[in-house]
Scaffold this active site. Structure first.
Site, PDB file in Angstrom:
ATOM      1  N   LYS A  41      36.385  39.146  30.593  1.00 15.46           N
ATOM      2  CA  LYS A  41      36.525  38.742  32.136  1.00 15.46           C
ATOM      3  C   LYS A  41      35.652  37.383  30.633  1.00 15.46           C
ATOM      4  CE  LYS A  41      36.538  41.261  35.649  1.00 15.46           C
ATOM      5  NZ  LYS A  41      35.986  42.039  37.165  1.00 15.46           N
ATOM      6  N   TYR A  81      45.314  39.709  41.301  1.00 18.49           N
ATOM      7  CA  TYR A  81      44.168  40.200  42.860  1.00 18.49           C
ATOM      8  C   TYR A  81      44.926  40.314  44.214  1.00 18.49           C
ATOM      9  CZ  TYR A  81      40.157  40.998  39.086  1.00 18.49           C
ATOM     10  OH  TYR A  81      39.043  40.828  38.324  1.00 18.49           O
ATOM     11  N   PHE A  89      34.255  36.899  48.820  1.00 16.36           N
ATOM     12  CA  PHE A  89      34.311  36.987  47.619  1.00 16.36           C
ATOM     13  C   PHE A  89      35.725  36.195  46.623  1.00 16.36           C
ATOM     14  CE2 PHE A  89      34.812  41.356  47.568  1.00 16.36           C
ATOM     15  CZ  PHE A  89      35.841  41.818  46.760  1.00 16.36           C
ATOM     16  N   ARG A 117      38.248  53.477  33.067  1.00 18.68           N
ATOM     17  CA  ARG A 117      37.274  53.616  34.325  1.00 18.68           C
ATOM     18  C   ARG A 117      36.351  54.309  33.945  1.00 18.68           C
ATOM     19  NH1 ARG A 117      39.126  49.662  38.580  1.00 18.68           N
ATOM     20  NH2 ARG A 117      37.977  51.276  39.461  1.00 18.68           N
ATOM     21  N   THR A 123      32.099  49.334  39.583  1.00 22.41           N
ATOM     22  CA  THR A 123      32.715  48.096  40.283  1.00 22.41           C
ATOM     23  C   THR A 123      31.475  46.938  40.113  1.00 22.41           C
ATOM     24  OG1 THR A 123      34.238  48.370  41.094  1.00 22.41           O
ATOM     25  CG2 THR A 123      33.477  46.356  41.470  1.00 22.41           C
ATOM     26  N   ARG A 134      29.382  47.941  31.811  1.00 26.51           N
ATOM     27  CA  ARG A 134      29.329  47.788  33.323  1.00 26.51           C
ATOM     28  C   ARG A 134      27.542  47.993  32.868  1.00 26.51           C
ATOM     29  NH1 ARG A 134      34.214  47.679  37.261  1.00 26.51           N
ATOM     30  NH2 ARG A 134      35.198  45.588  36.814  1.00 26.51           N
ATOM     31  N   ASN A 144      30.978  41.194  36.099  1.00 24.31           N
ATOM     32  CA  ASN A 144      30.871  42.665  35.665  1.00 24.31           C
ATOM     33  C   ASN A 144      31.940  42.601  34.624  1.00 24.31           C
ATOM     34  OD1 ASN A 144      33.200  42.458  36.927  1.00 24.31           O
ATOM     35  ND2 ASN A 144      33.261  43.450  38.398  1.00 24.31           N
ATOM     36  N   HIS A 147      37.370  44.806  32.634  1.00 25.39           N
ATOM     37  CA  HIS A 147      38.988  45.008  34.022  1.00 25.39           C
ATOM     38  C   HIS A 147      39.600  45.588  33.947  1.00 25.39           C
ATOM     39  CE1 HIS A 147      41.127  45.544  37.004  1.00 25.39           C
ATOM     40  NE2 HIS A 147      43.038  45.132  35.620  1.00 25.39           N
ATOM     41  N   GLU A 158      50.106  45.778  35.617  1.00 23.19           N
ATOM     42  CA  GLU A 158      49.296  44.700  35.373  1.00 23.19           C
ATOM     43  C   GLU A 158      49.869  44.425  33.597  1.00 23.19           C
ATOM     44  OE1 GLU A 158      45.426  45.860  38.798  1.00 23.19           O
ATOM     45  OE2 GLU A 158      45.492  46.628  35.911  1.00 23.19           O
TER      46      GLU A 158
HETATM   47  P1  IDP Z   1      37.034  46.693  40.169  1.00 21.99           P
HETATM   48  O1  IDP Z   1      37.719  45.702  39.106  1.00 21.99           O
HETATM   49  O2  IDP Z   1      35.690  47.866  39.577  1.00 21.99           O
HETATM   50  O3  IDP Z   1      38.225  48.017  40.074  1.00 21.99           O
HETATM   51  P2  IDP Z   1      38.095  45.478  42.689  1.00 21.99           P
HETATM   52  O4  IDP Z   1      37.760  46.742  44.143  1.00 21.99           O
HETATM   53  O5  IDP Z   1      39.227  46.147  42.534  1.00 21.99           O
HETATM   54  O6  IDP Z   1      36.752  46.154  41.212  1.00 21.99           O
HETATM   55  O7  IDP Z   1      37.529  44.163  42.618  1.00 21.99           O
HETATM   56  C1  IDP Z   1      37.961  43.863  42.318  1.00 21.99           C
HETATM   57  C2  IDP Z   1      36.775  42.199  41.024  1.00 21.99           C
HETATM   58  O8  IDP Z   1      36.408  41.832  42.149  1.00 21.99           O
HETATM   59  C3  IDP Z   1      35.480  42.864  40.537  1.00 21.99           C
HETATM   60  O9  IDP Z   1      35.401  43.666  39.275  1.00 21.99           O
HETATM   61  C4  IDP Z   1      34.648  42.047  41.053  1.00 21.99           C
HETATM   62  O10 IDP Z   1      35.249  40.718  39.747  1.00 21.99           O
HETATM   63  C5  IDP Z   1      34.778  41.821  41.711  1.00 21.99           C
HETATM   64  N1  IDP Z   1      34.233  41.439  43.361  1.00 21.99           N
HETATM   65  C6  IDP Z   1      35.081  42.828  43.910  1.00 21.99           C
HETATM   66  N2  IDP Z   1      33.897  43.079  44.818  1.00 21.99           N
HETATM   67  C7  IDP Z   1      32.815  41.740  44.474  1.00 21.99           C
HETATM   68  C8  IDP Z   1      32.323  41.612  45.993  1.00 21.99           C
HETATM   69  O11 IDP Z   1      31.383  42.003  46.776  1.00 21.99           O
HETATM   70  N3  IDP Z   1      31.352  40.549  45.409  1.00 21.99           N
HETATM   71  C9  IDP Z   1      31.604  39.612  44.618  1.00 21.99           C
HETATM   72  N4  IDP Z   1      33.072  40.064  43.892  1.00 21.99           N
HETATM   73  C10 IDP Z   1      33.576  41.281  43.664  1.00 21.99           C
HETATM   74 MG    MG Z   2      40.658  47.057  41.073  1.00 23.39          MG
END
Ligand code: IDP
Ligand code: MG
Length: 182
Positions: A41, A81, A89, A117, A123, A134, A144, A147, A158
C-alpha cells in the site's frame, strides 16, 4: 514422498499458455498453481518497504508471476473495496489507498492464499503477531502497509481487477544445478 512434493522438487513441469491466472491443468495439483494478489500500500512504498516485503515472499518459496507500480484510480479502488463501502472508514480508506503509488503483485505457490494471510498478520497492526509483515512493520489498522487476498475466489477476482492477462508471466522452476552443482 507424496505427489505434490515430487512435483515441487522436480520443478512441477507443465506446459500452459501465457496469461492464465486461474486455469489449472490436470498434470499439476491446483494448490501448487494457486495465486494471490499482494499489494504494498502507499505507506509501505513511502517507507521503502517494497524490497522487505518481496524478500519475505521469495524466502518463503513463493513464485512472483506479476508485478507493477501504479497510482490506483478511484474506479479500481471502489471495486477492490466494494464490500467495505458502508463502513465508516471507507472514505478515508480510499483516500489512503490513492495517496501515492501502490506495488501490486501476483504470487503463486502451494496454498499461497492462506499462507500469505498468515504471513501478513491481523488487519489491526496493533494485534498482529511479531513475525508477520504487519506485526513487524506497522502500528495502526489505518496504515497497515500491505494487502493480501482472503480466499482463492477473491484472489481470482482481485488478480483480474489489477492485472491484464498479458501482464502475468508463467515461468518454470530451474534450479541451475548444472552451474551451481546443488
Ligand atoms: P484485510 O486487509 O486484513 O483483508 P479488511 O477487513 O478487508 O482487512 O479491510 C481492508 C482494509 O481496510 C484494511 O487492510 C485496512 O487498511 C482498512 N481497515 C479495515 N478496518 C479498518 C478500521 O477499523 N479503521 C481504518 N481502516 C480499516
Ligand atoms: Mg480484506
Amino acid at each position: 514422498m507424496n505427489f505434490i512434493l515430487r512435483r515441487l522438487l522436480s520443478g512441477g513441469r507443465a506446459v500452459y499458455p501465457a496469461g492464465t491466472p486461474s486455469v489449472h491443468y490436470s498434470s499439476v495439483a491446483p494448490e501448487i498453481r494457486e495465486r494471490t494478489l499482494i499489494a504494498v500500500k502507499p505507506d509501505g512504498v513511502q517507507r521503502r518497504l517494497v524490497g522487505e516485503i518481496i524478500k519475505r515472499f521469495e524466502r518463503r518459496g513463493f513464485k512472483l508471476v506479476g508485478i507493477k507500480m501504479l497510482q490506483a484510480s478511484e474506479g479500481i479502488l471502489a471495486k477492490h473495496y466494494h464490500d467495505l463501502q458502508t463502513k465508516p472508514f471507507y472514505p478515508s480508506l480510499l483516500r489512503y489507498m490513492a495517496s501515492g503509488p501502490v506495488v501490486a503483485m501476483v504470487w503463486e505457490g502451494h496454498n499461497v492464499v492462506r499462507s500469505s494471510r498468515l504471513m501478513v498478520g491481523d488487519t489491526d497492526s496493533s494485534q498482529a503477531k511479531p513475525g508477520t509483515v504487519r506485526g513487524d512493520l506497522s502500528v495502526h489498522i489505518s496504515r497497515n502497509i500491505i494487502h493480501a487476498s482472503d480466499s482463492v475466489e477473491v484472489a481470482e477476482k482481485e488478480i483480474g481487477l489489477w492485472f491484464h492477462r498479458a501482464e502475468l508471466t508463467n515461468w518454470e522452476t530451474n534450479d541451475h544445478s548444472d552451474l551451481y552443482q546443488v
